[in-house]
Write a protein that holds these residues in place. Structure first.
Motif, PDB file in Angstrom:
ATOM      1  N   ARG A 259       0.826  -1.211   0.000  1.00 56.47           N
ATOM      2  CA  ARG A 259       0.000   0.000   0.000  1.00 56.47           C
ATOM      3  C   ARG A 259       0.861   1.263   0.000  1.00 56.47           C
ATOM      4  O   ARG A 259       0.561   2.220  -0.703  1.00 56.47           O
ATOM      5  CB  ARG A 259      -0.927   0.007   1.215  1.00 56.47           C
ATOM      6  N   VAL A 260       1.927   1.257   0.794  1.00 59.80           N
ATOM      7  CA  VAL A 260       2.820   2.419   0.851  1.00 59.80           C
ATOM      8  C   VAL A 260       3.513   2.610  -0.486  1.00 59.80           C
ATOM      9  O   VAL A 260       3.605   3.725  -0.995  1.00 59.80           O
ATOM     10  CB  VAL A 260       3.841   2.262   2.002  1.00 59.80           C
ATOM     11  N   ASN A 261       3.981   1.524  -1.090  1.00 60.38           N
ATOM     12  CA  ASN A 261       4.662   1.633  -2.379  1.00 60.38           C
ATOM     13  C   ASN A 261       3.710   2.067  -3.488  1.00 60.38           C
ATOM     14  O   ASN A 261       4.137   2.696  -4.450  1.00 60.38           O
ATOM     15  CB  ASN A 261       5.346   0.318  -2.736  1.00 60.38           C
ATOM     16  N   SER A 262       2.418   1.780  -3.334  1.00 57.54           N
ATOM     17  CA  SER A 262       1.468   2.240  -4.347  1.00 57.54           C
ATOM     18  C   SER A 262       1.318   3.759  -4.302  1.00 57.54           C
ATOM     19  O   SER A 262       1.005   4.378  -5.315  1.00 57.54           O
ATOM     20  CB  SER A 262       0.110   1.565  -4.157  1.00 57.54           C
ATOM     21  N   VAL A 263       1.552   4.369  -3.136  1.00 59.41           N
ATOM     22  CA  VAL A 263       1.519   5.824  -3.035  1.00 59.41           C
ATOM     23  C   VAL A 263       2.692   6.426  -3.796  1.00 59.41           C
ATOM     24  O   VAL A 263       2.553   7.417  -4.504  1.00 59.41           O
ATOM     25  CB  VAL A 263       1.542   6.280  -1.556  1.00 59.41           C
ATOM     26  N   TYR A 264       3.851   5.811  -3.666  1.00 55.12           N
ATOM     27  CA  TYR A 264       5.046   6.310  -4.340  1.00 55.12           C
ATOM     28  C   TYR A 264       5.044   5.984  -5.832  1.00 55.12           C
ATOM     29  O   TYR A 264       5.657   6.677  -6.627  1.00 55.12           O
ATOM     30  CB  TYR A 264       6.306   5.746  -3.698  1.00 55.12           C
TER      31      TYR A 264
END
Length: 174
Positions: free
Chosen positions: A97-102
């Motif tokens: 989920r965090v990497n999808s933000v980046y």
């Protein structure tokens, strides 16, 4: 009497009228986030959307640290000691989920820092408890609300009117 010239509006002055509150806070939040390694401020400001409601109640992002090579950052999260094992099991999903933000695999590790319920310094990282379920409505008030919307044929309109009647009947009166 000589007329004075009107002052010219400076380039810094906003000429657009009212602005959303976050528009005024965007730059200070971005600067504070970048000082902690957060290149994308959305990770801080929309943590509940990124992590999900359940994990957001249990965790707080503290910083992102980049290694010497620059690839594969480490996200440090604050978590209550009692919640750490459950958060540890959810780390692979949280990392996605965090990497999808980046938009790319920016975070390769997530480090959990266990703390008390109020964080390192009192009040700085308060964890919000799960919202309490509202109490069931009073049957007498439900009956009055149903009676008030009785003549309406449309079920969605009748339901909305019953809800409105319940809200009016249950509100506190001065």
């Amino acid at each position: 009497m000589a007329k004075r010239a009107l002052p010219q509006p400076s380039s810094e002055r906003r000429q657009r009228g009212f602005e959303p509150a976050f528009g005024l806070m965007k730059e200070p939040v971005r600067a504070a986030g970048e000082s902690r390694g957060f290149a994308v401020a959305r990770l801080l400001t929309h943590w509940a959307e990124v992590a999900g409601e359940e994990l957001a109640r249990k965790t707080r992002p503290v910083k992102i640290g980049y290694g010497h090579g620059g690839m594969g950052a480490t996200l440090t999260l604050l978590v209550k000691a009692t919640e750490a094992p459950m958060v540890q099991m959810a780390l692979p999903v949280l990392k996605e989920r965090v990497n999808s933000v980046y938009g790319y695999a920016a975070v390769s590790h997530i480090h959990l820092t266990q703390t008390a319920a109020t964080g390192f310094a009192e009040g700085q990282a308060e964890f919000t408890p799960a919202p309490k379920a509202p109490p069931p409505p009073d049957p007498v008030i439900e009956a009055k609300a149903h009676e008030a919307a009785e003549g309406v044929d449309d079920p969605s309109l009748r339901s909305a009117l019953e809800q409105l009647a319940q809200n009016i009947l249950t509100r506190a009166r001065p």
